[in-house]
Design a protein around this motif. Sequence first.
Motif, short mmCIF file in Angstrom:
data_model
loop_
_atom_site.label_atom_id
_atom_site.label_comp_id
_atom_site.label_asym_id
_atom_site.label_seq_id
_atom_site.Cartn_x
_atom_site.Cartn_y
_atom_site.Cartn_z
N TYR A 50 -19.58 -1.22 9.31
CA TYR A 50 -19.59 -1.24 10.77
C TYR A 50 -20.34 -0.05 11.33
CZ TYR A 50 -16.10 2.48 11.55
OH TYR A 50 -15.45 3.68 11.61
N ARG A 51 -20.76 -0.21 12.58
CA ARG A 51 -21.51 0.83 13.27
C ARG A 51 -20.98 0.93 14.70
NH1 ARG A 51 -27.08 -1.07 13.80
NH2 ARG A 51 -27.53 -0.37 11.70
N ASP A 52 -20.99 2.15 15.25
CA ASP A 52 -20.50 2.33 16.62
C ASP A 52 -21.59 2.17 17.67
OD1 ASP A 52 -21.91 4.65 16.18
OD2 ASP A 52 -20.16 5.98 16.21
N THR A 53 -22.78 1.75 17.23
CA THR A 53 -23.85 1.40 18.15
C THR A 53 -24.43 0.05 17.72
OG1 THR A 53 -25.48 2.58 16.79
CG2 THR A 53 -24.49 3.79 18.64
N ARG A 62 -10.40 3.57 11.58
CA ARG A 62 -11.02 2.51 12.38
C ARG A 62 -11.47 1.33 11.51
NH1 ARG A 62 -15.52 3.99 16.85
NH2 ARG A 62 -16.32 5.16 15.08
N ALA A 63 -11.99 1.63 10.33
CA ALA A 63 -12.38 0.55 9.42
C ALA A 63 -11.16 -0.28 9.02
CB ALA A 63 -13.06 1.12 8.18
N GLY A 64 -10.03 0.39 8.79
CA GLY A 64 -8.80 -0.32 8.48
C GLY A 64 -8.32 -1.15 9.65
N GLN A 65 -8.43 -0.61 10.86
CA GLN A 65 -8.01 -1.35 12.06
C GLN A 65 -8.89 -2.58 12.27
OE1 GLN A 65 -8.43 1.82 14.92
NE2 GLN A 65 -6.24 2.30 14.89
N LEU A 66 -10.17 -2.45 11.96
CA LEU A 66 -11.10 -3.57 12.10
C LEU A 66 -10.72 -4.69 11.13
CD1 LEU A 66 -13.68 -4.03 13.85
CD2 LEU A 66 -14.99 -3.46 11.80
N VAL A 73 -15.09 -4.10 20.05
CA VAL A 73 -15.68 -3.19 21.03
C VAL A 73 -14.61 -2.24 21.58
CG1 VAL A 73 -16.79 -3.07 23.29
CG2 VAL A 73 -17.57 -4.75 21.61
N ALA A 74 -13.38 -2.75 21.76
CA ALA A 74 -12.29 -1.89 22.22
C ALA A 74 -11.99 -0.78 21.21
CB ALA A 74 -11.03 -2.72 22.48
N LEU A 75 -12.26 -1.04 19.92
CA LEU A 75 -12.08 -0.02 18.89
C LEU A 75 -13.28 0.90 18.78
CD1 LEU A 75 -10.52 -2.21 16.02
CD2 LEU A 75 -9.37 -0.40 17.31
N GLY A 76 -14.33 0.62 19.55
CA GLY A 76 -15.54 1.43 19.49
C GLY A 76 -16.55 0.93 18.47
N VAL A 77 -16.40 -0.32 18.03
CA VAL A 77 -17.30 -0.91 17.04
C VAL A 77 -18.25 -1.86 17.74
CG1 VAL A 77 -17.44 -2.38 15.00
CG2 VAL A 77 -15.62 -0.68 15.19
N LYS A 78 -19.55 -1.65 17.58
CA LYS A 78 -20.54 -2.46 18.28
C LYS A 78 -21.31 -3.40 17.35
CE LYS A 78 -19.47 -0.03 21.90
NZ LYS A 78 -20.39 0.97 22.45
#
Length: 250
Positions: free
Chosen positions: A147-150, A74-78, A122-127
């Motif tokens: 990054y954080r998911d909240t 997910r960090a790579g996708q971001l 947000v679509a990746l679950g990153v807030k």
Amino acid sequence: MDPVPPDDDRPWPGAAEDQGTPEALSGAVSGVERREVPAVLGRACIDALDITGASVSLAGSGDARALWWSSDERAGQLAEAQYTLGDGPCRTAFEQAAPALAADLTGGEDASRWPVFAQQAVALGVKAVFCLPLGANGLAIGTLDLYRDTPGPLSQRELSFAFPAAEAITTALLALHAQAGTHHGWSAEWLDTMETDHEEVHHATGMVMVHLGSSPEDALARLRAHAFGHGQTVTETARDVIAGRIRFHD
């Protein structure tokens, strides 16, 4: 952006209460090869801070960027999303050589500042995303991205850990850069030494330049626009160009 809350008296997670931040960072990288320092300190940030993941990206001349390390997919996708869009906190932190702290990408000022990136994050679950420049004297060579998911800001205590971590990563990368013998900025050769798919973007950009007779900046902009319009990353679009599945025309 929400103000940073006041410091608290909680000890760092996983660290001795009598151990200061510089000592904790020095201990984390003791005996570690310079090339591994960004990954070691990135993981230390994940252990010590209320974050979900991290990555380290470098930037070269023009629009060249490369992912040095990421803690998870997910960090790579971001990082790839920001590279594709050419926008986001990471890009802002690099261009301004200043922290870009987005405590809530689900709405408010942070979401308005980077609206398209915020939607993709947000679509990746990153807030929430916190990007710190890597560099010195007002010049950035890359970013440390947390990054954080909240949603929610980093506390002053957490920032007092993250900033020295970014400085230590910078020191290690500059030492590697000098060791590699590239003394005139972050050259394409330096970026090519990293594990990255972005060399495909450079190759495809050259092909689009030939197709259109355009500048490198315009060619990359066309790649990004096509990627965004077709729900791809810019790397995926680049692969299609190289394979001959896409050809750009005026």
